[in-house]
Design a protein around this motif. Structure first.
Motif, PDB file in Angstrom:
ATOM      1  N   SER A 125      -2.274  -1.981  -3.302  1.00 62.04           N
ATOM      2  CA  SER A 125      -2.882  -1.021  -4.223  1.00 62.04           C
ATOM      3  C   SER A 125      -3.392  -1.728  -5.471  1.00 62.04           C
ATOM      4  CB  SER A 125      -1.860   0.047  -4.622  1.00 62.04           C
ATOM      5  OG  SER A 125      -1.465   0.803  -3.502  1.00 62.04           O
TER       6      SER A 125
ATOM      7  N   LYS B 269      -7.356   1.700 -10.387  1.00 59.26           N
ATOM      8  CA  LYS B 269      -8.708   2.104 -10.766  1.00 59.26           C
ATOM      9  C   LYS B 269      -8.579   3.306 -11.691  1.00 59.26           C
ATOM     10  CE  LYS B 269     -12.268   1.934  -8.230  1.00 59.26           C
ATOM     11  NZ  LYS B 269     -13.322   2.182  -7.206  1.00 59.26           N
TER      12      LYS B 269
ATOM     13  N   ILE C 139     -10.707   8.546  -0.573  1.00 64.39           N
ATOM     14  CA  ILE C 139     -10.053   7.742  -1.603  1.00 64.39           C
ATOM     15  C   ILE C 139      -8.557   7.862  -1.396  1.00 64.39           C
ATOM     16  CG2 ILE C 139      -9.594   7.474  -4.071  1.00 64.39           C
ATOM     17  CD1 ILE C 139     -12.403   8.411  -4.647  1.00 64.39           C
TER      18      ILE C 139
ATOM     19  N   VAL D 168      -5.325   2.734  -6.107  1.00 67.95           N
ATOM     20  CA  VAL D 168      -6.252   2.911  -4.993  1.00 67.95           C
ATOM     21  C   VAL D 168      -6.064   1.801  -3.959  1.00 67.95           C
ATOM     22  CG1 VAL D 168      -8.688   2.997  -4.321  1.00 67.95           C
ATOM     23  CG2 VAL D 168      -7.921   4.128  -6.425  1.00 67.95           C
TER      24      VAL D 168
ATOM     25  N   GLN E 220      -7.900  -0.034  -0.960  1.00 66.33           N
ATOM     26  CA  GLN E 220      -9.219  -0.237  -0.367  1.00 66.33           C
ATOM     27  C   GLN E 220      -9.071  -0.334   1.145  1.00 66.33           C
ATOM     28  OE1 GLN E 220     -11.829  -0.040  -2.212  1.00 66.33           O
ATOM     29  NE2 GLN E 220     -10.876  -0.195  -4.240  1.00 66.33           N
TER      30      GLN E 220
END
Length: 609
Positions: free
Chosen positions: A381, A384, A464, A606, A608
């Motif tokens: 993680s 963001k 997301i 977040v 990815q």
């Protein structure tokens, strides 16, 4: 729900207090009184398999909620998967409750170890295990303990000062710190309705009691109550010890210090499994914080975390295919009891299985998948920041404007507080109460209130995923000298959800919490605010494992009342809010800023993909 919500979700004993014919059970039971080191005897029920073919470990659950004569373990959804494997189950009333002798003290502080007769809940567990080992034949010398809510707190207290035979602990929904993040306060804001009604439940009599409000919608009753001092003046008259302690300990002092696990845990002395729910309305924070505390010194890999898509204790007996309107497509509670809980105890108490348990096992909502992590929060993680903007916009772009008018404002009126759930607000543990589901309730019910500010992203063009801790950083000012800040992170479903039409526009709260602004510089040192001064406020919104799906939107809401689960802040600084007068309560204009200098935002962990 398959069982009474009152029993299942308030963490009452897994051995329900209603007798049941156990002639069809494979277990037999008997009642005994076990002596403690100070001579007090505790009421205990021992459940033993009728056809025991090997030496078996003990599994204890200790509770303030009454063990009765109980459901046989193999008839009890919470532990029947373990019962099928064979254990000697022990159910015990803690001292001062139901049939046990002695005096009850809520979340009893640690004993003075220099006094051999001094007691606490850890010593009572120690003495119980010691007696069982010597007096119950057919045991293999090992013991485990588990429990939900208060029972979970009793389990982790036992783990902090364990008997040598205690080999496995599963604390489930334990409170961690009653002033900063569980049950009675969050970040210094007092949980009014829960605090009062729980004090009545456990202290008005030796058995559980409900307060008679004389009306169904308690929102009106609490609003008419006025200042908090009226509880004792008009109703309790000093009869509830815990309520009295609320009144005289308005700040973080030695009283709260003595109760907190923050100062009672050092390292995992036995293997311990922390279990919680993402929408636990009572103790969502406790398991996360207890895990984090012990993880700092977990050199032997004994510390584990499990969090599912549950409200308080839902994993204990429900299939948990859904949480209110939110569907998961699988029986998450059944999975926990069979694949996680039963295998945990089988390994540590009986040596069965490979013991290959993930550091963190999580049910990720949105994707509706079980996930396994090597660390928590996971290293994958990255933070963001999603920023508040003018015109109710929310985006990952940092604000560039610097105009002093770049803020949103609302008038907060303690006489018209924002309800924390749709009315009627039934009593917490009353019949048909919606208390249990309020964290997952549709937040659209406050959309049109002028005292709730909103910011919303555009429709997401891709998923997301957030996995880890969520932090709110808010820049705000008030016209008053004290304030509360409530921040919510919300998943907004499509305006027309073609997959499930009834979920169209649903606003699902993923993370939320409150900060009493007087404690912005420390919970022991309250300070008044300066009217009009812009200050930075940081709120730990705690963990999440959620996918905001493509086609959804992300929303942030900010408000200053959340009533009556939290008391009303007078919005005028007084040294002790519990002693505030009616005349101290005043309206205040609240401003939330979104400029380049004061960029209010939410930090999202977040992943990815």
């Amino acid at each position: 729900m398959k069982k009474s919500l009152f029993f299942l979700l308030t963490g009452l004993a897994c051995f329900a207090a209603h007798a049941q014919n156990d002639s069809a059970s494979s277990y037999t039971w008997r009642e005994i009184m076990i002596p403690m080191r100070d001579g007090v005897k505790l009421h205990t029920i021992v459940y033993t398999p009728k056809k025991q073919t090997e030496k078996l470990p003990f599994v204890l659950i200790r509770t303030p909620y009454g063990v009765g004569t109980g459901y046989a373990p193999d008839k009890n959804d919470y532990i029947k998967d373990m019962a099928a494997d064979g254990y000697i189950f022990i159910a015990q009333d803690i001292r001062g409750r139901y049939k046990s002798e002695g005096g009850f003290e809520m979340t009893r502080p640690s004993r003075n170890k220099k006094d051999p007769q001094s007691i606490d809940e850890a010593s009572d567990t120690y003495d119980t295990i010691d007696w069982l080992l010597k007096n119950i034949p057919g045991n293999n010398g090992n013991a485990g303990i588990l429990g939900i809510s208060y029972d979970g707190w009793l389990a982790i207290i036992a783990a902090a000062d364990p008997h040598p035979a205690l080999k496995a602990v599963s604390e489930q929904a334990t409170p961690y710190d009653m002033f900063t993040n569980d049950d009675f306060h969050h970040n210094g804001a007092f949980r009014l309705s829960y605090g009062f009604e729980y004090a009545v439940l456990t202290e008005a009599a030796k058995t559980d009691s409900l307060y008679n409000f004389g009306e169904y919608d308690t929102y009106d009753w609490y609003l008419r109550l006025g200042p908090l001092s009226n509880i004792n003046k008009k109703y309790a008259h000093g009869s509830l010890p815990t309520w009295n302690n609320f009144m005289i300990h308005p700040n973080y002092d030695d009283y709260w210090h003595a109760e907190s696990l923050r100062y009672r845990l050092d390292y995992p002395k036995v293997p311990i499994q922390h279990v919680g729910g993402w929408w636990d309305e009572e103790d969502m924070v406790g398991p996360q914080e207890a895990y984090a505390q012990l993880e700092k010194k977990d050199t032997s890999h004994r510390n584990f975390l499990v969090i599912g898509p549950w409200l308080h204790g839902q994993w204990g007996g429900d299939e948990a295919n859904n949480l209110a309107a939110i569907k998961f497509g699988q029986p998450t509670g059944t999975y926990f009891r069979q694949e996680i809980q039963a295998k945990w105890f089988a390994y540590y108490l009986k040596g069965k299985g490979d013991g290959n348990f993930a550091e963190m096992t999580s049910f990720q909502t949105g994707s509706n998948e079980w996930k396994h992590y090597n660390t928590w929060p996971p290293k994958e993680s990255t933070i963001k920041k999603i920023y508040l903007h003018a015109d109710g916009k929310l985006s990952f772009d940092k604000p560039s404007v610097n105009e002093p008018t770049a803020f949103d404002s609302y008038l907060s009126d303690p006489a018209k507080p924002v309800p924390y759930r749709t009315r009627p607000v039934e009593e917490t543990y009353g019949q048909n109460s919606h208390w249990y589901f309020w964290l997952a309730a549709n937040q659209r019910f406050v959309d049109n209130r002028p005292d709730v500010a909103h910011w919303l992203t555009d429709t997401l063009t891709e998923d997301i995923t957030i996995t880890g801790d969520v932090i709110a950083n808010i820049f705000a000012s008030t016209s008053g000298t004290d304030a509360d800040w409530v921040v919510k992170l919300i998943d907004v479903y499509p305006n027309v959800d073609h997959q499930e039409l009834s979920m169209s526009g649903y606003e699902l709260m993923i993370n939320a919490d409150i900060l009493r602004a007087r404690f912005r510089h420390g919970f022991s040192t309250p300070e008044p605010l300066t009217p009009g001064k812009i200050e930075a406020y940081t709120l730990d919104l705690h963990g999440a494992d959620h996918v905001f799906k493509k086609g959804h939107r992300i929303m942030v809401q900010v408000q200053s009342t959340w009533f009556p689960v939290y008391d009303r802040n007078p919005q005028k600084y007084v040294p002790n809010i519990y002693e505030a007068k009616e005349s101290d309560y005043q309206t205040a204009t609240q401003k939330i800023y979104h400029t380049a200098v004061f960029p209010s935002c939410i930090e999202l962990p977040v992943v990815q993909l």
